[in-house]
Design a protein around this motif. Structure first.
Motif, short mmCIF file in Angstrom:
data_model
loop_
_atom_site.label_atom_id
_atom_site.label_comp_id
_atom_site.label_asym_id
_atom_site.label_seq_id
_atom_site.Cartn_x
_atom_site.Cartn_y
_atom_site.Cartn_z
N ARG A 1 2.22 3.00 50.28
CA ARG A 1 3.60 3.29 49.84
C ARG A 1 3.78 3.03 48.35
NH1 ARG A 1 5.30 0.67 54.72
NH2 ARG A 1 5.72 -1.21 53.50
N SER A 2 3.01 2.09 47.80
CA SER A 2 3.24 1.66 46.42
C SER A 2 2.18 2.24 45.48
CB SER A 2 3.21 0.14 46.34
OG SER A 2 3.18 -0.30 45.00
N SER B 1 0.10 7.78 62.83
CA SER B 1 -0.86 8.14 63.89
C SER B 1 -2.29 7.84 63.44
CB SER B 1 -0.73 9.61 64.25
OG SER B 1 -1.04 10.44 63.15
N LEU B 2 -2.59 8.06 62.15
CA LEU B 2 -3.94 7.80 61.64
C LEU B 2 -4.27 6.31 61.72
CD1 LEU B 2 -6.55 8.66 60.29
CD2 LEU B 2 -5.38 8.55 58.08
N LEU B 3 -3.35 5.45 61.28
CA LEU B 3 -3.60 4.01 61.32
C LEU B 3 -3.78 3.51 62.74
CD1 LEU B 3 -1.10 2.80 58.56
CD2 LEU B 3 -3.59 2.90 58.43
N PRO C 1 2.32 12.50 55.17
CA PRO C 1 3.65 11.97 55.43
C PRO C 1 3.56 10.69 56.25
CG PRO C 1 3.21 13.85 56.83
CD PRO C 1 2.07 13.79 55.86
N GLU C 2 4.51 9.79 56.05
CA GLU C 2 4.46 8.52 56.78
C GLU C 2 4.56 8.75 58.28
OE1 GLU C 2 6.43 4.07 56.63
OE2 GLU C 2 6.75 5.51 55.02
N GLN C 3 5.43 9.68 58.71
CA GLN C 3 5.51 10.08 60.11
C GLN C 3 6.30 11.37 60.20
OE1 GLN C 3 7.44 6.95 62.24
NE2 GLN C 3 9.46 7.40 61.42
N VAL D 1 7.25 14.21 67.58
CA VAL D 1 7.44 12.76 67.54
C VAL D 1 6.41 12.05 68.41
CG1 VAL D 1 8.99 10.89 68.21
CG2 VAL D 1 9.85 12.83 66.92
N SER D 2 6.08 12.66 69.54
CA SER D 2 5.15 12.02 70.48
C SER D 2 3.77 11.83 69.88
CB SER D 2 5.04 12.86 71.76
OG SER D 2 4.57 14.16 71.44
N ILE D 3 3.42 12.69 68.91
CA ILE D 3 2.10 12.55 68.29
C ILE D 3 2.01 11.24 67.53
CG2 ILE D 3 0.53 13.56 66.61
CD1 ILE D 3 1.64 16.26 67.27
#
Length: 726
Positions: A644-645, A687-689, A714-716, A723-725
């Motif tokens: 994020r930073s 989802s990746l993390l 994108p963060e989500q 959304v379910s992904i």
């Protein structure tokens, strides 16, 4: 994450990179079958790498003579009525074990005599240094507060001396845990701010921890080593006084034939009873053995992997470790690299010395029996692997003896166990097998074993004297030192400490014997030890875990006790010192790993050491600075805050190892391939993390391309159907 932590930038590195410019130089692997070209080198000084033969004759010759006498006496014990096959086995096992302790005893006698002469510390505090020394602190998933507090405190203390310009500091991380890796970077950022240019301190986290610690140091040597004359290698729990560092560099500078100088570290900071036991024994009895060893091995000393200074030229040209053929545990990378590196440096014509007269070198020890067992499992594999190195061409016979000593440190446990079992079988045979002097029938033991009981008792006392000799010598030296005795609570308190140490050591010894036996069997069956970080502070474990770890020790103790009871209560009483520890292994393990119990003993100065009673100022400062690091690292950087930073990402990239992650056209490694696929197929960071393992995330933290791709995700997703992904 607080604003203070997010408000950082790459200039926080004071305009400097996390590492200095690279200066590549080769460190070729050495052959165990042939010398490298140009070796062995000719010494610069006359007899620069020659040792006095009479010292070896005195110590080794005395050990051989003492062993020959003991073996002769043991043969005499059995020969009264003819020696049976089982007695021959007992005699053989006794001979192997006695030779092992006889050499340590004779080294102890030499050390005792030297220490009686009031050997003083020989520091070179006012030396003018014209050479450059790199101080290396390798770390692997260690607590960053420990490592960085120690480096900062030692570096600032050294910077205050006139010789401070001659030293650079390097924290060489092999950390694989992504959370620890980010905490290390945060700690390095804090360290650079605290030091504020007063000392040169660098940090590098290796992307692939090939060949473990030895590979970590070798990677530094190939990329930066040519810029330095010496390497002063520490460990993650090492602390060294500035005068000791200066003296080591001065000795290396003054002796052009010196390849390695090893200090004898004192153990400190032990709170649990197990840690206190180790540091008391090492501090009171250890100098006797260490001083004696240094006296007779002279220029063919040894290396213990840390708290030593090494000539960079000797190390890079002569100590590149070969890759042993086959798979672990006996093949692959050399696990216990230190003994082998010392042997290769000496083989190439450089001296290797043990600086028993230099104090101010410290380290810590495992806090529990379980932690000691985990460490010894790795050391056991490394030392048994040395059986592949023993026949190497050109090694000095003293270095071969060092390797053999390391091997016997673990093989002696199976030999002691076999000796105990053989003696027990002899007793059961005498009790249950009726002697037949005149029979035509076949008998496994055709003659009745008759023993010389007086000679056996005399030999028992001789063996006990040899076994406990170094402890007696250490105690006598301590009693003679009135100021130290008073500091430790007086001679009565010292005597109580020795009694507690002897009792606890006797209880723990059979447990460690079975642990080592299990380790040897595990290695012989082809099981690799792996590489786990060592616990250094808290040694406690739940009771269920202790029962699981010690269940076979209790079973073995019960079976041996039952076998002794079958013969007689007298035999059971004789064997009880070796059995009580096994019977009580679970509560004993819990008792010796408890901080509360250890603190109770500490308050009463039982098994206290001089460094504990009057803690060195440097050690105190390290502890205070560590508390501050712990407070500052309460809220650590995370992968989410990094992504994020932009400021944090810039700082992370500035600290990142500049070695390319992948060579075009080279082999693709599974970890690299999996990480790339997961990043490229990801639809959002969340989802990746969730998909990445710790190992994969740790790898990605060292890969700028994959990090940038993650940062661009994108963060989500916010779409209802996706959304379910996430």
């Amino acid at each position: 994450m607080t604003e203070a932590l997010l408000n950082v930038s790459a200039p926080a590195l004071a305009g400097d990179s996390a590492m200095p410019p690279e200066r590549h130089s080769p460190m070729p692997p050495q052959s165990l079958k042939a010398f490298a070209e140009g070796f062995p080198r000719a010494s610069v000084a006359p007899r620069g790498v020659r040792s006095l033969a009479r010292r070896r004759v005195l110590v080794v010759g005395s050990a051989i003579a003492l062993s020959a006498f003991a073996i002769y006496e043991m043969a005499g014990v059995f020969s009264v009525g003819g020696i049976t096959p089982l007695e021959y086995l007992v005699l053989l096992l006794f001979a192997v074990n006695f030779c092992w302790i006889a050499l340590a005893f004779c080294s102890g006698v030499a050390g005792f005599i030297q220490l009686l002469r009031h050997q003083q510390d020989a520091f070179a505090e006012d030396a003018v240094l014209t050479t450059r020394t790199a101080i290396l602190m390798p770390t692997y998933n260690e607590a960053p507060d420990r490592v960085f507090a120690a480096v900062e405190t030692m570096a600032l203390a050294l910077a205050e001396r006139s010789q401070g310009h001659a030293f650079d500091w390097f924290i060489l991380s092999d950390t694989t845990d992504p959370n620890v890796a980010l905490a290390e970077e945060q700690a390095f950022w804090l360290l650079r701010q605290a030091v504020d240019g007063r000392a040169r301190i660098y940090y590098r986290r290796r992307r692939k921890n090939i060949a473990r610690k030895a590979g970590n140091v070798a990677d530094f040597c190939r990329r930066w080593g040519a810029s330095y004359d010496h390497l002063l290698v520490l460990d993650a729990d090492s602390i060294m006084e500035t005068r000791t560092m200066v003296s080591l560099a001065a000795r290396m500078q003054a002796d052009p034939d010196s390849g390695l100088i090893q200090t004898i570290p004192a153990l400190i900071n032990g709170t649990t009873l197990m840690a206190r036991l180790q540091q008391f024994a090492a501090r009171i009895y250890g100098p006797v053995i260490g001083t004696g060893l240094a006296w007779w091995v002279q220029k063919e000393g040894n290396f213990w992997g840390h708290n030593a200074i090494i000539r960079t030229q000797a190390f890079m040209q002569a100590a590149g470790l070969p890759h042993l053929s086959g798979k672990p545990p006996f093949g692959g990378h050399i696990l216990s690299h230190d003994f082998v590196e010392a042997a290769l440096i000496r083989r190439a014509g450089w001296s290797v010395q043990i600086a028993a007269d230099l104090h101010g070198s410290y380290e810590e020890c495992p806090p529990s029996i379980i932690d000691l067992a985990v460490r010894d499992r790795r050391w056991c594999q490394g030392n048994l692997q040395h059986s592949r190195v023993l026949p190497a061409k050109g090694l000095h016979w003293i270095n071969r003896l060092h390797l053999l000593t390391g091997i016997m440190a673990y093989l002696s446990s199976p030999f002691w166990l076999m000796l105990i079992l053989s003696g027990l079988l002899l007793a059961l045979q005498a009790h249950y097998i009726r002697p037949e002097y005149f029979t035509d029938q076949f008998s496994l033991f055709p003659t009745w074993p008759v023993m010389d009981s007086d000679r056996a008792l005399r030999l028992f006392f001789i063996t006990m004297g040899v076994l406990f000799g170094p402890k007696i010598f250490g105690l006598l030296l301590l009693i003679k030192d009135s100021p130290t005795c008073r500091a430790l609570g007086g001679r009565l308190r010292v005597g109580l400490s020795v009694l507690v140490e002897v009792i606890l050591s006797a209880l723990i010894a059979p447990i460690m014997m079975l642990i080592h036996c299990g380790a040897v069997l595990s290695i012989l069956f082809g099981r690799d030890s792996g590489w786990s970080p060592q616990r250094r502070d808290d040694g406690s474990l739940p009771w269920a875990a202790l029962i699981f770890r010690h269940k076979w020790h209790m079973v073995a103790g019960a079976l041996l006790g039952y076998a002794a009871w079958l013969d007689s209560l007298t035999l059971l009483a004789w064997m009880s010192p070796a059995l009580v520890g096994l019977w009580l292994s679970v509560p004993l393990s819990a008792f010796t790993s408890s901080w509360g119990i250890g603190a109770w003993f500490k308050r009463r100065r039982i098994m206290a050491t001089p460094e504990e009673v009057a803690q060195p100022q440097l050690v105190t400062k390290v502890a205070e600075r560590r508390e501050q690091y712990q407070a500052d690292l309460t809220e650590i950087w995370t992968i989410e805050s990094l992504l994020r930073s932009p400021e944090l990402m810039e700082l992370h990239l500035a600290m990142m190892d500049k070695l390319p992650t992948h060579t075009p056209g080279g082999a693709v490694e599974p970890l690299d391939a999996i990480a790339r696929v997961k990043v490229q197929e990801a639809v959002c960071r969340k989802s990746l993390l969730a998909l990445l393992s710790k190992q994969e995330l740790g790898y990605i933290l060292g890969n700028p391309l994959l990090l940038k791709q993650m940062q661009n995700l994108p963060e989500q997703f916010v779409e209802d159907d996706l959304v379910s992904i996430c």
